[in-house]
Scaffold this active site. Structure first.
Site, PDB file in Angstrom:
ATOM      1  N   SER A 130       0.841  -1.204   0.000  1.00 58.16           N
ATOM      2  CA  SER A 130       0.000   0.000   0.000  1.00 58.16           C
ATOM      3  C   SER A 130       0.878   1.256   0.000  1.00 58.16           C
ATOM      4  CB  SER A 130      -0.974   0.008   1.181  1.00 58.16           C
ATOM      5  OG  SER A 130      -0.292   0.113   2.397  1.00 58.16           O
ATOM      6  N   ASN A 131       2.076   1.167   0.550  1.00 59.16           N
ATOM      7  CA  ASN A 131       2.972   2.331   0.497  1.00 59.16           C
ATOM      8  C   ASN A 131       3.456   2.579  -0.928  1.00 59.16           C
ATOM      9  OD1 ASN A 131       3.681   3.721   3.197  1.00 59.16           O
ATOM     10  ND2 ASN A 131       3.500   1.541   3.725  1.00 59.16           N
ATOM     11  N   ILE A 185      16.141  -9.122   6.056  1.00 58.45           N
ATOM     12  CA  ILE A 185      17.306  -8.323   6.459  1.00 58.45           C
ATOM     13  C   ILE A 185      18.317  -8.328   5.312  1.00 58.45           C
ATOM     14  CG2 ILE A 185      19.217  -8.189   8.107  1.00 58.45           C
ATOM     15  CD1 ILE A 185      17.277  -9.362  10.188  1.00 58.45           C
ATOM     16  N   ASN A 212      14.580   2.973   5.249  1.00 53.69           N
ATOM     17  CA  ASN A 212      13.580   1.984   5.659  1.00 53.69           C
ATOM     18  C   ASN A 212      12.441   2.678   6.387  1.00 53.69           C
ATOM     19  OD1 ASN A 212      12.482  -0.635   6.287  1.00 53.69           O
ATOM     20  ND2 ASN A 212      13.262  -0.383   8.369  1.00 53.69           N
ATOM     21  N   HIS A 251       9.596   2.145   9.121  1.00 50.61           N
ATOM     22  CA  HIS A 251       9.350   1.224  10.236  1.00 50.61           C
ATOM     23  C   HIS A 251       8.133   1.698  11.035  1.00 50.61           C
ATOM     24  CE1 HIS A 251      10.265  -1.762  13.249  1.00 50.61           C
ATOM     25  NE2 HIS A 251      10.008  -0.842  14.174  1.00 50.61           N
ATOM     26  N   SER A 308       8.507   5.683  11.525  1.00 51.59           N
ATOM     27  CA  SER A 308       9.818   6.324  11.365  1.00 51.59           C
ATOM     28  C   SER A 308      10.391   5.981   9.995  1.00 51.59           C
ATOM     29  CB  SER A 308      10.817   5.784  12.401  1.00 51.59           C
ATOM     30  OG  SER A 308      10.334   5.904  13.710  1.00 51.59           O
ATOM     31  N   THR A 347      21.410   0.776   8.337  1.00 51.38           N
ATOM     32  CA  THR A 347      22.773   0.358   8.663  1.00 51.38           C
ATOM     33  C   THR A 347      22.714  -1.142   8.916  1.00 51.38           C
ATOM     34  OG1 THR A 347      22.384   0.874  10.984  1.00 51.38           O
ATOM     35  CG2 THR A 347      23.439   2.589   9.667  1.00 51.38           C
ATOM     36  N   LEU A 354      19.624  -4.057  12.700  1.00 48.34           N
ATOM     37  CA  LEU A 354      18.197  -3.967  12.384  1.00 48.34           C
ATOM     38  C   LEU A 354      17.540  -2.736  13.010  1.00 48.34           C
ATOM     39  CD1 LEU A 354      15.785  -5.565  11.056  1.00 48.34           C
ATOM     40  CD2 LEU A 354      15.341  -6.423  13.360  1.00 48.34           C
ATOM     41  N   ASP A 355      16.898  -1.920  12.183  1.00 45.61           N
ATOM     42  CA  ASP A 355      16.113  -0.757  12.615  1.00 45.61           C
ATOM     43  C   ASP A 355      16.918   0.211  13.494  1.00 45.61           C
ATOM     44  OD1 ASP A 355      13.960  -1.899  11.276  1.00 45.61           O
ATOM     45  OD2 ASP A 355      13.262  -2.955  13.052  1.00 45.61           O
TER      46      ASP A 355
HETATM   47  C1  GRF Z   1       4.297  -0.854   6.897  1.00 49.00           C
HETATM   48  O1  GRF Z   1       3.577  -0.677   8.088  1.00 49.00           O
HETATM   49  C2  GRF Z   1       5.771  -0.684   7.137  1.00 49.00           C
HETATM   50  O2  GRF Z   1       6.070   0.221   8.137  1.00 49.00           O
HETATM   51  C3  GRF Z   1       6.176  -2.064   7.578  1.00 49.00           C
HETATM   52  O3  GRF Z   1       5.428  -2.921   6.768  1.00 49.00           O
HETATM   53  C4  GRF Z   1       4.205  -2.278   6.403  1.00 49.00           C
HETATM   54  C5  GRF Z   1       4.091  -2.367   4.917  1.00 49.00           C
HETATM   55  O4  GRF Z   1       2.804  -2.022   4.481  1.00 49.00           O
HETATM   56  N1  GRF Z   1       7.601  -2.243   7.493  1.00 49.00           N
HETATM   57  P1  GRF Z   1       2.450  -2.048   2.934  1.00 49.00           P
HETATM   58  O5  GRF Z   1       2.986  -3.359   2.356  1.00 49.00           O
HETATM   59  O6  GRF Z   1       3.102  -0.874   2.289  1.00 49.00           O
HETATM   60  O7  GRF Z   1       0.959  -1.997   2.873  1.00 49.00           O
END
Ligand code: GRF
Length: 208
Positions: free
Chosen positions: A15-16, A89, A104, A106, A133, A138, A141-142
């Site tokens: 969805s992003n 990772i 990334n 998160h 965030s 790096t 992780l996160d």
């Molecule tokens: C998001 O919440 C992102 O922060 C996390 O995984 C989710 C991905 O959502 N790492 P989508 O696949 O973009 O819907």
């Protein structure tokens, strides 16, 4: 101004990615070119947004691994690698080789709640604030420098699914802002921190 050439990595719904494509179309990300979408999951739903737009896709496998991705990054002059829901990772050598180029997304207010199940852990911890965030990647992780965060208030009535929805909504705002900053050359990694408009910053820029 030439466009910022980006790769988007995802593992699931995407969805992003869909939101980034909409922001390119609306002009908010007019200087972004999505060159490739890369996944570790051949069944990732998010691939369809790339297919709909004829954005080239690559599946990480035994025949197309991280060394091949690195070669493509060089060959196609990729400027920015965006991990948007990528659940694997990255190898240490890959991260080191592309230091400062990988970001990334998160779903927590880092450094709180690294790793998985962030919404559940927010509820269990009784946190009053939650959010998302974007940080430079790096090898740990996160853990790389966080440069933008979107903050939401946690209500007593919130559940894992309501938090997931609210955090997604804030992600749809901060990730495009982060990418726009790159396209305008406003941001760069500076060791453990980052420069914003040429000034060293140690704390993320927060949106409420
Ligand atoms: C998001 O919440 C992102 O922060 C996390 O995984 C989710 C991905 O959502 N790492 P989508 O696949 O973009 O819907």
């Amino acid at each position: 101004m030439s466009k910022l050439n980006c790769q988007i990595f995802l593992s699931g719904n995407g969805s992003n990615l869909k939101n980034i494509i909409q922001k390119v179309d609306s002009g908010f990300l007019q200087n972004i070119h999505i060159h490739t979408v890369i996944t570790d999951n051949p069944g990732a739903e998010g691939l369809r947004y790339a297919h709909e737009r004829n954005i080239s896709t690559k599946i990480i496998s035994d025949v197309y691994g991280y060394e091949d991705i690195s070669l493509d990054i060089k060959k196609y002059n990729i400027d920015l690698i965006v991990l948007a829901g990528f659940m694997k990772i990255l190898p240490k050598y890959f991260v080191e080789h592309h230091d400062g180029k990988i970001i990334n997304l998160h779903p927590s207010l880092l450094p709180k709640h690294r790793g998985l199940d962030t919404h559940k852990r927010v509820i269990q911890s009784g946190d009053s604030l939650h959010g998302a965030s974007v940080h430079f990647v790096t090898e740990k992780l996160d853990e790389g420098p966080v440069f933008i965060q979107g903050v939401i208030e946690v209500k007593e009535s919130d559940t894992v699914s309501s938090l997931k929805k609210s955090v997604h909504n804030i992600e749809y705002q901060i990730l495009p802002i982060a990418m726009r900053w790159f396209s305008e050359q406003l941001i760069e990694k500076n060791g453990k921190y980052f420069n914003f408009r040429g000034v060293l910053e140690k704390e993320p820029i927060r949106y409420l």
